[in-house]
Enzyme design. Sequence first.
Site, PDB file in Angstrom:
ATOM      1  N   CYS A   8       0.859  -1.182   0.000  1.00  0.00           N
ATOM      2  CA  CYS A   8       0.000   0.000   0.000  1.00  0.00           C
ATOM      3  C   CYS A   8       0.895   1.230   0.000  1.00  0.00           C
ATOM      4  O   CYS A   8       2.076   1.131  -0.318  1.00  0.00           O
ATOM      5  CB  CYS A   8      -1.007  -0.016   1.161  1.00  0.00           C
ATOM      6  SG  CYS A   8      -0.326   0.216   2.806  1.00  0.00           S
ATOM      7  N   ASN A  11       2.292   1.648   4.308  1.00  0.00           N
ATOM      8  CA  ASN A  11       2.534   0.381   5.004  1.00  0.00           C
ATOM      9  C   ASN A  11       2.215   0.465   6.495  1.00  0.00           C
ATOM     10  O   ASN A  11       2.894  -0.128   7.320  1.00  0.00           O
ATOM     11  CB  ASN A  11       3.973  -0.109   4.762  1.00  0.00           C
ATOM     12  CG  ASN A  11       4.203  -1.558   5.173  1.00  0.00           C
ATOM     13  OD1 ASN A  11       5.282  -1.901   5.633  1.00  0.00           O
ATOM     14  ND2 ASN A  11       3.228  -2.402   5.015  1.00  0.00           N
ATOM     15  N   CYS A  13      -1.550   0.865   7.281  1.00  0.00           N
ATOM     16  CA  CYS A  13      -2.991   0.598   7.394  1.00  0.00           C
ATOM     17  C   CYS A  13      -3.397  -0.666   6.643  1.00  0.00           C
ATOM     18  O   CYS A  13      -3.604  -1.718   7.240  1.00  0.00           O
ATOM     19  CB  CYS A  13      -3.812   1.784   6.881  1.00  0.00           C
ATOM     20  SG  CYS A  13      -3.631   3.290   7.864  1.00  0.00           S
ATOM     21  N   ARG A  14      -3.514  -0.560   5.326  1.00  0.00           N
ATOM     22  CA  ARG A  14      -4.084  -1.650   4.540  1.00  0.00           C
ATOM     23  C   ARG A  14      -3.168  -2.856   4.377  1.00  0.00           C
ATOM     24  O   ARG A  14      -3.581  -3.997   4.628  1.00  0.00           O
ATOM     25  CB  ARG A  14      -4.492  -1.128   3.152  1.00  0.00           C
ATOM     26  CG  ARG A  14      -5.560  -0.060   3.212  1.00  0.00           C
ATOM     27  CD  ARG A  14      -5.799   0.599   1.873  1.00  0.00           C
ATOM     28  NE  ARG A  14      -4.624   1.379   1.481  1.00  0.00           N
ATOM     29  CZ  ARG A  14      -4.470   1.964   0.299  1.00  0.00           C
ATOM     30  NH1 ARG A  14      -5.402   1.827  -0.626  1.00  0.00           N
ATOM     31  NH2 ARG A  14      -3.396   2.667   0.031  1.00  0.00           N
ATOM     32  N   SER A  15      -1.936  -2.644   3.936  1.00  0.00           N
ATOM     33  CA  SER A  15      -1.074  -3.803   3.671  1.00  0.00           C
ATOM     34  C   SER A  15      -0.668  -4.542   4.946  1.00  0.00           C
ATOM     35  O   SER A  15      -0.634  -5.772   4.939  1.00  0.00           O
ATOM     36  CB  SER A  15       0.130  -3.422   2.808  1.00  0.00           C
ATOM     37  OG  SER A  15       0.933  -2.444   3.413  1.00  0.00           O
ATOM     38  N   ASP A 123      -8.486   3.803   1.481  1.00  0.00           N
ATOM     39  CA  ASP A 123      -7.405   4.002   2.444  1.00  0.00           C
ATOM     40  C   ASP A 123      -7.985   4.544   3.747  1.00  0.00           C
ATOM     41  O   ASP A 123      -8.404   5.698   3.824  1.00  0.00           O
ATOM     42  CB  ASP A 123      -6.365   4.969   1.890  1.00  0.00           C
ATOM     43  CG  ASP A 123      -5.094   5.006   2.711  1.00  0.00           C
ATOM     44  OD1 ASP A 123      -5.131   4.584   3.893  1.00  0.00           O
ATOM     45  OD2 ASP A 123      -4.069   5.453   2.178  1.00  0.00           O
TER      46      ASP A 123
END
Length: 153
Positions: A8, A11, A13-15, A123
């Site tokens: 993401c 690095n 939040c999402r990934s 995001d």
Amino acid sequence: MIRILFVCLGNICRSPMAEAVMRHLIEREGLSGRITVDSAGTGDWHIGKPPHAGTREALDRRGISWEGIRARQFTKRDLDAFDYIVCMDTSNRRDVERFGRGSARILTFMELVRDARSPDVPDPYYTGNFEEVYALVEEGCEELLRRIRKEME
């Protein structure tokens, strides 16, 4: 050994959420010795930091460990170090592809989500909606693991 990298922007939040969820699924299925998971960001703002508090809270509520996850930046070496590079949005994918070609299969995470309404995982750093992102991440990780298991047969 099958190696998966989630990517993401920062690095945090999402990934890392996807990394933690996928690690959890792999452990649950007894595949820890056959599949490894990591995550990275295309930006360098958060290198060395743990996941965002919203990501940690979403994982904690479900008993999913985020222990040991720290932000790092994507590098050109990742293109050959991983079998799958799964980008959380189309912008991340473009950034990864700018590094060139490697042996990894590059895909956008939402390709794994049935009936996706958008090509991008929102995001939550900007939206604050970590629960929506968790639901997408869980569904996509389950589908990716299903595909990998089929490939392993």
